[in-house]
Write an enzyme that holds these catalytic residues in place. Structure first.
Site, mmCIF file in Angstrom:
data_model
loop_
_atom_site.group_PDB
_atom_site.id
_atom_site.type_symbol
_atom_site.label_atom_id
_atom_site.label_comp_id
_atom_site.label_asym_id
_atom_site.label_seq_id
_atom_site.Cartn_x
_atom_site.Cartn_y
_atom_site.Cartn_z
ATOM 1 N N ALA A 13 -78.253 54.588 97.409
ATOM 2 C CA ALA A 13 -79.324 53.956 98.200
ATOM 3 C C ALA A 13 -79.113 54.109 99.707
ATOM 4 C CB ALA A 13 -79.448 52.488 97.819
ATOM 5 N N SER A 14 -78.272 55.044 100.107
ATOM 6 C CA SER A 14 -78.014 55.246 101.536
ATOM 7 C C SER A 14 -79.110 56.056 102.202
ATOM 8 C CB SER A 14 -76.670 55.953 101.708
ATOM 9 O OG SER A 14 -76.596 57.076 100.850
ATOM 10 N N VAL A 64 -70.184 57.255 91.275
ATOM 11 C CA VAL A 64 -70.657 56.749 89.977
ATOM 12 C C VAL A 64 -70.039 57.487 88.785
ATOM 13 C CG1 VAL A 64 -72.852 55.816 90.854
ATOM 14 C CG2 VAL A 64 -72.767 58.179 89.984
ATOM 15 N N ASN A 90 -80.165 55.440 90.516
ATOM 16 C CA ASN A 90 -80.898 56.439 91.308
ATOM 17 C C ASN A 90 -80.016 57.602 91.771
ATOM 18 O OD1 ASN A 90 -83.078 57.280 93.448
ATOM 19 N ND2 ASN A 90 -81.213 56.893 94.616
ATOM 20 N N TYR A 155 -79.834 70.281 85.615
ATOM 21 C CA TYR A 155 -80.539 69.102 86.139
ATOM 22 C C TYR A 155 -81.547 68.575 85.105
ATOM 23 C CZ TYR A 155 -83.310 66.365 89.530
ATOM 24 O OH TYR A 155 -83.959 65.374 90.206
ATOM 25 N N ALA A 157 -81.491 68.986 81.903
ATOM 26 C CA ALA A 157 -80.759 68.392 80.767
ATOM 27 C C ALA A 157 -80.288 66.984 81.119
ATOM 28 C CB ALA A 157 -79.569 69.277 80.393
ATOM 29 N N LYS A 159 -81.636 64.944 83.255
ATOM 30 C CA LYS A 159 -82.775 64.025 83.400
ATOM 31 C C LYS A 159 -83.444 63.736 82.055
ATOM 32 C CE LYS A 159 -82.394 63.350 87.821
ATOM 33 N NZ LYS A 159 -82.050 62.012 88.321
ATOM 34 N N ILE A 188 -90.648 65.075 95.686
ATOM 35 C CA ILE A 188 -90.693 63.999 96.682
ATOM 36 C C ILE A 188 -89.966 64.488 97.943
ATOM 37 C CG2 ILE A 188 -90.146 61.553 97.098
ATOM 38 C CD1 ILE A 188 -91.957 62.012 94.588
#
Ligand code: NAP
Length: 247
Positions: A13-14, A64, A90, A155, A157, A159, A188
């Site tokens: 979230a940075s 994470v 996220n 990516y 796979a 998601k 985005i």
């Protein structure tokens, strides 16, 4: 310990989408636990930004991919605020390459951060939600997890894995009133997509019915819809925020 306000823990979230999610929850009256991994973040200016909306924020620098560190992160959040109402998984990366050229470490890194990271943080947070018999989890997937994309097999796979994980958690934890949903953003405008050339961006925009990339804030609105306190009956769903790319 401050217990009255609801609390949202948001990974990655940075900046980008994660930061926009943090601001949305701050505006809605939440205190924040903000996770990030690099040392490049100006924590003090971020703290001030969130405080403008009344949110107290605990910043936790944690990769994470490390389960033990994720457990410590959840414990720190509980020590500070006494509860975690909403978890938003996220944090994510891309390491794009055609399959023929993709290195094993490019596959492993993307799966480890995007998918295993989601497992690690969720596993660390749910004991507290289960005890409270309430919680909301929103996982950030991607439209390419649904449709696939050339050059993004790792990516996509990761998601797609997040979608299966989200639905399994929804079934497993419904009896504890823990709601688990996913958001599948399209393209985005963030650091992640800033690396694309103008030609690639134009090509993408032409494939989007709304003819433009999305804003991080537009994703944040959908995350709050599923992860905020007003959602009491939607679980196991994937919501596309993609200008109509996938219908
Ligand atoms: P971004 O601008 O590149 O930001 C990524 C965030 O993840 C940063 O806060 C970063 O922290 C954090 N992060 C990376 N690796 C981490 C790790 N190992 N442990 C903890 N945090 C880590 O990305 P974004 O575009 O906002 O994307 C956010 C999420 O949306 C990702 O899951 C991405 O896959 C997904 N998504 C994005 C798009 C798009 O078009 N942008 C589309 C679909 C889905 P640092 O600042 O410390 O590096």
């Amino acid at each position: 310990m401050e217990e009255n306000k609801p609390v949202a823990l948001i990974t990655g979230a940075s900046r980008g989408i994660g930061k926009a999610i943090a601001i949305k929850f701050a505006k809605e009256g939440y205190n924040l636990v903000v996770n990030y991994v690099s040392g490049n973040t100006d924590i003090e200016s971020l703290r001030k930004e969130f405080l403008e909306f009344g949110a107290k924020t605990v910043f936790i620098k944690t990769d994470v991919t490390n389960l033990e560190d994720c457990e410590k992160m959840a414990k720190t959040a509980i020590d500070e605020f006494g509860k975690i109402d909403t978890l938003v998984n996220n944090a994510g990366i891309t390491k794009d390459n055609l399959l023929m050229r993709m290195k094993e470490e490019e596959f492993d890194q993307v799966i480890n951060i995007n998918l295993k990271g989601t497992f690690n943080v969720t596993k660390s947070v749910i004991p507290y939600m289960m005890k409270k018999r309430e919680g909301r989890i929103v996982n950030i997937s991607s439209v390419v997890g649904v449709s696939g994309n050339a050059g993004q097999s790792n990516y996509a796979a990761s998601k797609a894995g997040i979608i299966g994980f989200t639905k399994s958690v929804a079934r497993e934890l419904a009896s504890r009133n823990i709601l688990s949903n996913a958001i599948a953003p399209g393209f985005i405008g963030t650091d992640m997509t800033a690396v694309l050339t103008d030609a690639v961006k134009e090509n993408i925009n032409n494939q989007i019915p709304l003819k433009r990339m999305g804003l991080a804030e537009e994703v944040a609105e959908a995350v709050y819809f599923l992860g905020g306190k007003n959602n009491t009956y939607i679980t196991g769903q994937v919501l596309n925020v993609d200008g109509g790319m996938i219908m």
